[in-house]
Write an enzyme that holds these catalytic residues in place. Structure first.
Site, PDB file in Angstrom:
ATOM      1  N   HIS A 224       0.861  -1.393   0.131  1.00  0.00           N
ATOM      2  CA  HIS A 224       0.000   0.102   0.076  1.00  0.00           C
ATOM      3  C   HIS A 224       0.852   1.147   0.107  1.00  0.00           C
ATOM      4  O   HIS A 224       0.190   2.377   0.083  1.00  0.00           O
ATOM      5  CB  HIS A 224      -0.960  -0.034   1.416  1.00  0.00           C
ATOM      6  CG  HIS A 224      -0.273   0.325   2.524  1.00  0.00           C
ATOM      7  ND1 HIS A 224       0.565  -0.699   3.164  1.00  0.00           N
ATOM      8  CD2 HIS A 224       0.161   1.339   3.327  1.00  0.00           C
ATOM      9  CE1 HIS A 224       1.054  -0.357   4.261  1.00  0.00           C
ATOM     10  NE2 HIS A 224       0.978   0.973   4.079  1.00  0.00           N
TER      11      HIS A 224
HETATM   12  C1  UD1 Z   1      -1.569   4.757   6.423  1.00  0.00           C
HETATM   13  C2  UD1 Z   1      -0.348   5.063   7.001  1.00  0.00           C
HETATM   14  C3  UD1 Z   1       0.769   4.122   6.870  1.00  0.00           C
HETATM   15  C4  UD1 Z   1       0.058   2.713   7.210  1.00  0.00           C
HETATM   16  C5  UD1 Z   1      -1.158   2.589   6.637  1.00  0.00           C
HETATM   17  C6  UD1 Z   1      -1.892   1.322   7.004  1.00  0.00           C
HETATM   18  C7  UD1 Z   1       0.014   7.651   7.119  1.00  0.00           C
HETATM   19  C8  UD1 Z   1       0.925   8.672   6.474  1.00  0.00           C
HETATM   20  N1  UD1 Z   1       0.187   6.632   6.542  1.00  0.00           N
HETATM   21  O1  UD1 Z   1      -1.492   4.581   5.064  1.00  0.00           O
HETATM   22  O2  UD1 Z   1       1.717   4.470   7.535  1.00  0.00           O
HETATM   23  O3  UD1 Z   1       1.041   1.703   7.045  1.00  0.00           O
HETATM   24  O4  UD1 Z   1      -2.019   3.581   7.043  1.00  0.00           O
HETATM   25  O5  UD1 Z   1      -2.930   0.954   6.530  1.00  0.00           O
HETATM   26  O6  UD1 Z   1      -0.298   7.938   8.002  1.00  0.00           O
HETATM   27  N2  UD1 Z   1      -8.968   4.453   2.636  1.00  0.00           N
HETATM   28  C9  UD1 Z   1     -10.476   3.822   2.736  1.00  0.00           C
HETATM   29  N3  UD1 Z   1     -10.724   3.378   3.922  1.00  0.00           N
HETATM   30  C10 UD1 Z   1      -9.843   3.699   5.135  1.00  0.00           C
HETATM   31  C11 UD1 Z   1      -8.917   4.310   5.142  1.00  0.00           C
HETATM   32  C12 UD1 Z   1      -8.144   4.752   3.956  1.00  0.00           C
HETATM   33  O7  UD1 Z   1     -10.791   3.689   1.579  1.00  0.00           O
HETATM   34  O8  UD1 Z   1     -10.788   3.198   5.983  1.00  0.00           O
HETATM   35  C13 UD1 Z   1      -8.405   4.864   1.248  1.00  0.00           C
HETATM   36  C14 UD1 Z   1      -8.738   6.257   1.107  1.00  0.00           C
HETATM   37  O9  UD1 Z   1      -9.005   6.549  -0.289  1.00  0.00           O
HETATM   38  C15 UD1 Z   1      -7.314   7.077   1.394  1.00  0.00           C
HETATM   39  C16 UD1 Z   1      -6.523   5.937   1.104  1.00  0.00           C
HETATM   40  O10 UD1 Z   1      -6.795   4.836   1.409  1.00  0.00           O
HETATM   41  O11 UD1 Z   1      -7.422   8.258   1.048  1.00  0.00           O
HETATM   42  C17 UD1 Z   1      -5.059   6.129   1.909  1.00  0.00           C
HETATM   43  O12 UD1 Z   1      -5.414   6.262   3.391  1.00  0.00           O
HETATM   44  P1  UD1 Z   1      -4.424   7.138   4.250  1.00  0.00           P
HETATM   45  O13 UD1 Z   1      -4.956   6.980   5.795  1.00  0.00           O
HETATM   46  O14 UD1 Z   1      -4.300   8.386   3.844  1.00  0.00           O
HETATM   47  O15 UD1 Z   1      -3.222   6.245   4.190  1.00  0.00           O
HETATM   48  P2  UD1 Z   1      -2.859   4.689   4.194  1.00  0.00           P
HETATM   49  O16 UD1 Z   1      -2.362   4.467   2.547  1.00  0.00           O
HETATM   50  O17 UD1 Z   1      -3.978   4.013   4.829  1.00  0.00           O
END
Ligand code: UD1
Length: 389
Positions: A224
């Protein structure tokens, strides 16, 4: 060990314990439990920023790990890094004002970690960072920025490996603030290993083909990181390699929502449509534990999985060029393979031929890290309260 001492007649102030994203939950669960089991109990309030909100990324972990329902959920959701971090700060500040905590405890390296640490620090409230001092020395990783800055403003820094303490001392952090306690994520793993769901059940539920199930062995894939999934060329390259790997070893690919979105956005679905690749939604903790424990190898860019595979003795091919967790390479089962097709294929062949790295358990990855934290924290709070009396 001294008891928590408070000035006469005062109820001890709580510690606000912050979680936001999936990897935080397995770290926080044993800490909250150890604080409750401490004599006298160390009062903790769980605050959820809402960075992760999908049930598969969130609710089912709370249930499985026995985390209490959060006292407050800030419900920030997804946004750009700046927006997400700013929104967490904006919403966390009034919570700090309301509860007047003895300290704010943050774990790991996600945006919620730095956002809440920064709010506390600006209010002169002590910041406690669990899993401090890990460094990839790659500042293009958002998590590296979060780690470096959180450690700079933390008052108490609990580390998972000795090299993390060396990193912190090199950055000028005073020795007396650094405490080597071990790995709380491994506390959770050892507690729940007996409850792991059999891999075959998870694979079957996920629609694995008969060809997959009769192969008798499989690899687990998770990824991811923006560096692996945000660029269409890089993502295409990795999916291509996975297709090639799957001809030798069937793969169970548990897909993070971010990765699923990117594969769809770039129109790359056909690259992983195969009866030797089973695509699974994000898994619950017990399912993931079972999948990893029985795997021939794990291919991942996750930080947590590098630690967990080391504890399980399962070879881990880490699709990154660096790691903030060097002990998983030096002592554990991880091999850095980056994104290079040749490297990945050679490493897979090596595991299939030799069984791969089995490693050994690092110091203090023994299931008692959270108890060490609670014991130290109890003393530290006692001293702080004595000074305040
Ligand atoms: C975040 C952490 C990363 C961790 C990862 C575990 C930061 C900078 N990154 O990354 O270190 O390894 O979590 O998963 O904090 N989304 C959903 N549902 C959710 C959450 C996210 O659909 O419940 C999608 C959204 O489109 C979002 C994208 O995933 O924009 C990224 O989510 P985000 O929380 O920004 O970062 P992660 O890639 O999950």
């Amino acid at each position: 060990m001294s008891a928590t001492v408070t000035p006469a007649g005062q109820t001890p102030k709580p510690i606000l314990c912050v979680v936001g994203a999936r990897p935080n939950y397995m770290k926080m669960a044993p800490i909250i439990q150890a604080m409750a089991a401490h004599h006298p109990p160390i009062p903790a309030l769980l605050i959820h920023t809402g960075q992760h909100y999908d049930s598969a990324m969130n609710d089912q972990f709370f249930l499985a790990l026995g985390l209490p329902a959060p006292t407050v959920n800030l419900e920030v959701g997804s946004a750009s890094h700046a927006m997400q971090t700013a929104e967490i700060m904006k919403r966390f500040e009034p919570v700090v004002d309301q509860y007047d905590p003895a300290a704010v405890l943050v774990v790991g390296d996600v945006n919620s970690t730095i956002a809440c640490a920064l709010v506390a620090s600006k209010k002169n409230i002590p910041v406690i960072h669990v899993e401090a001092g890990l460094r990839s020395y790659d500042r293009t990783m958002p998590e590296e920025i979060n780690r470096v800055l959180t450690d700079q403003i933390a008052d108490l820094l609990y580390t998972t490996e000795r090299s993390a303490g060396d990193n912190l001392r090199r950055e000028g952090i005073a020795d007396e603030r650094i405490v080597f306690v071990g790995n709380v994520m491994i506390d959770t793993l050892l507690t729940h290993k007996p409850h792991a769901v059999a891999a075959e059940k998870t694979l079957r539920n996920g629609g694995a083909s008969p060809a997959f199930l009769t192969a008798g062995q499989y690899g687990v894939v998770t990824m991811h990181r923006p560096s692996n999934v945000d660029d269409p060329q890089i993502l295409r390259g990795i999916l291509d390699v996975l297709q090639q790997v799957s001809s030798q070893l069937p793969l169970a690919f548990t897909m993070h929502p971010r990765t699923r979105q990117k594969i769809q956005e770039f129109g790359l679905e056909s690259l992983i449509q195969s009866d030797r690749i089973v695509l699974l939604p994000p898994q619950g903790y017990f399912e993931m534990l079972g999948l990893m424990a029985e795997a021939t190898l794990v291919l991942t860019d996750s930080g947590g999985l590098q630690d967990e595979t080391t504890a399980l003795g399962v070879p881990c091919l880490t699709m990154r060029n660096n790691t903030e967790r060097p002990i998983t390479v030096d002592q554990g089962t991880s091999t850095l393979v980056g994104q290079d097709a040749h490297n990945i294929l050679t490493a897979v062949e090596d595991v299939l031929k030799t069984g791969g790295k089995r490693g050994r358990t690092p110091e203090y990855w023994d299931g008692h890290a959270a108890e060490r934290i609670a014991r130290h924290l109890g003393e530290w709070l006692g001293l702080k309260n004595l000074k305040a009396a």
